[in-house]
Design a protein around this motif. Structure first.
Motif, PDB file in Angstrom:
ATOM      1  N   TYR A 299       0.842  -1.194   0.000  1.00  0.00           N
ATOM      2  CA  TYR A 299       0.000   0.000   0.000  1.00  0.00           C
ATOM      3  C   TYR A 299       0.879   1.246   0.000  1.00  0.00           C
ATOM      4  O   TYR A 299       2.036   1.201   0.405  1.00  0.00           O
ATOM      5  CB  TYR A 299      -0.915  -0.025   1.238  1.00  0.00           C
ATOM      6  CG  TYR A 299      -1.795  -1.251   1.252  1.00  0.00           C
ATOM      7  CD1 TYR A 299      -3.008  -1.262   0.577  1.00  0.00           C
ATOM      8  CD2 TYR A 299      -1.385  -2.422   1.901  1.00  0.00           C
ATOM      9  CE1 TYR A 299      -3.810  -2.402   0.560  1.00  0.00           C
ATOM     10  CE2 TYR A 299      -2.181  -3.555   1.883  1.00  0.00           C
ATOM     11  CZ  TYR A 299      -3.384  -3.540   1.210  1.00  0.00           C
ATOM     12  OH  TYR A 299      -4.171  -4.664   1.184  1.00  0.00           O
ATOM     13  N   PRO A 300       0.327   2.395  -0.425  1.00  0.00           N
ATOM     14  CA  PRO A 300       1.144   3.602  -0.521  1.00  0.00           C
ATOM     15  C   PRO A 300       1.490   4.260   0.816  1.00  0.00           C
ATOM     16  O   PRO A 300       2.334   5.143   0.856  1.00  0.00           O
ATOM     17  CB  PRO A 300       0.301   4.547  -1.390  1.00  0.00           C
ATOM     18  CG  PRO A 300      -1.084   4.021  -1.335  1.00  0.00           C
ATOM     19  CD  PRO A 300      -0.990   2.559  -1.026  1.00  0.00           C
ATOM     20  N   SER A 301       0.854   3.834   1.911  1.00  0.00           N
ATOM     21  CA  SER A 301       1.179   4.418   3.213  1.00  0.00           C
ATOM     22  C   SER A 301       1.030   3.378   4.320  1.00  0.00           C
ATOM     23  O   SER A 301       0.338   2.370   4.162  1.00  0.00           O
ATOM     24  CB  SER A 301       0.260   5.612   3.517  1.00  0.00           C
ATOM     25  OG  SER A 301      -1.051   5.164   3.802  1.00  0.00           O
ATOM     26  N   LEU A 302       1.660   3.685   5.435  1.00  0.00           N
ATOM     27  CA  LEU A 302       1.574   2.826   6.609  1.00  0.00           C
ATOM     28  C   LEU A 302       0.129   2.736   7.093  1.00  0.00           C
ATOM     29  O   LEU A 302      -0.357   1.656   7.421  1.00  0.00           O
ATOM     30  CB  LEU A 302       2.476   3.394   7.711  1.00  0.00           C
ATOM     31  CG  LEU A 302       2.478   2.632   9.024  1.00  0.00           C
ATOM     32  CD1 LEU A 302       3.897   2.366   9.473  1.00  0.00           C
ATOM     33  CD2 LEU A 302       1.746   3.402  10.087  1.00  0.00           C
ATOM     34  N   GLU A 303      -0.559   3.863   7.121  1.00  0.00           N
ATOM     35  CA  GLU A 303      -1.946   3.900   7.589  1.00  0.00           C
ATOM     36  C   GLU A 303      -2.843   3.001   6.744  1.00  0.00           C
ATOM     37  O   GLU A 303      -3.676   2.262   7.269  1.00  0.00           O
ATOM     38  CB  GLU A 303      -2.483   5.334   7.590  1.00  0.00           C
ATOM     39  CG  GLU A 303      -1.851   6.229   8.632  1.00  0.00           C
ATOM     40  CD  GLU A 303      -0.455   6.743   8.243  1.00  0.00           C
ATOM     41  OE1 GLU A 303      -0.059   6.650   7.052  1.00  0.00           O
ATOM     42  OE2 GLU A 303       0.259   7.214   9.149  1.00  0.00           O
ATOM     43  N   GLU A 304      -2.679   3.082   5.432  1.00  0.00           N
ATOM     44  CA  GLU A 304      -3.489   2.245   4.535  1.00  0.00           C
ATOM     45  C   GLU A 304      -3.181   0.767   4.725  1.00  0.00           C
ATOM     46  O   GLU A 304      -4.083  -0.071   4.675  1.00  0.00           O
ATOM     47  CB  GLU A 304      -3.275   2.648   3.075  1.00  0.00           C
ATOM     48  CG  GLU A 304      -4.022   3.889   2.682  1.00  0.00           C
ATOM     49  CD  GLU A 304      -3.932   4.143   1.194  1.00  0.00           C
ATOM     50  OE1 GLU A 304      -4.382   3.277   0.406  1.00  0.00           O
ATOM     51  OE2 GLU A 304      -3.394   5.206   0.820  1.00  0.00           O
TER      52      GLU A 304
END
Length: 193
Positions: free
Chosen positions: A56-61
């Motif tokens: 995914y493009p971010s840690l949160e996602e």
């Protein structure tokens, strides 16, 4: 005189049993060393692969998608989760990059390490399935990152806690131990109960 013979016999038997036990332990240790050396050799060869992390493009996602997938599935088999590093990613990205950085992989043969990781995943997923949150609660989550460490070509975001706000209160998740970052993609990497 008879007692001396019996005592002598017992001492000899004890000594020979100790020697036999020591020989078995030595051969087990040598076998373990050979397995460990073979594992390191395999991982060093794999470290040159060009495999990409499907993430995914971010840690949160990455964390949010993982929690959604856990909530939406009825099983606790980690191999079926797309949001958790799969076995191929472990073999060619995760393990080769953490080798030599003081992790337990440095002293554990690959087969044994895989078994340990799988058992941690199953236990952690079982605990996560019991957490009282809904997918709709995941609109706003708070991820507390303890540290970010570089291992080889990867970065590991060590997660301290994930907090989900629900209508009934806060749900704390500590089973997600780290998220891997590789080539600007993120994916949940390590789970532990």
């Amino acid at each position: 005189m008879k007692q001396i013979k019996i005592i002598t016999l017992l001492i000899i038997l004890t000594f020979s049993q100790c020697k036999k036990d020591k020989e078995e332990l030595t051969s087990t240790n040598e076998l373990q060393k050979l397995k460990l050396e073979e594992s390191k050799k395999i991982l060093l060869e794999r470290s040159t692969s060009n495999l990409s992390l499907v993430g995914y493009p971010s840690l949160e996602e990455a964390v949010k998608n993982f929690l959604i997938e856990v909530r939406n599935t009825n099983q606790i088999e980690s191999a079926k989760l797309k949001s958790l590093v799969d076995q191929k990613e472990k073999d060619f990205i995760l393990y080769p990059n953490i080798l030599g950085y003081g992790t337990s992989l440095d002293v554990t043969p690959l087969d044994d390490y895989n078994k340990m990781i799988r058992s941690f995943e199953v236990l952690a997923l079982g605990k996560l399935k019991e957490k009282p949150y809904k997918v709709t609660d995941l609109k706003s989550i708070k991820i507390l990152v303890k540290s970010v460490q570089e291992y080889g070509k990867t970065k590991f975001h060590k997660i301290g806690l994930v907090i989900i706000s629900t209508q009934k209160g806060k749900v704390e998740i500590s089973e997600i131990r780290s998220v891997i970052q590789f080539q600007n993609k993120f994916k949940v990497a390590i789970l532990s109960p």
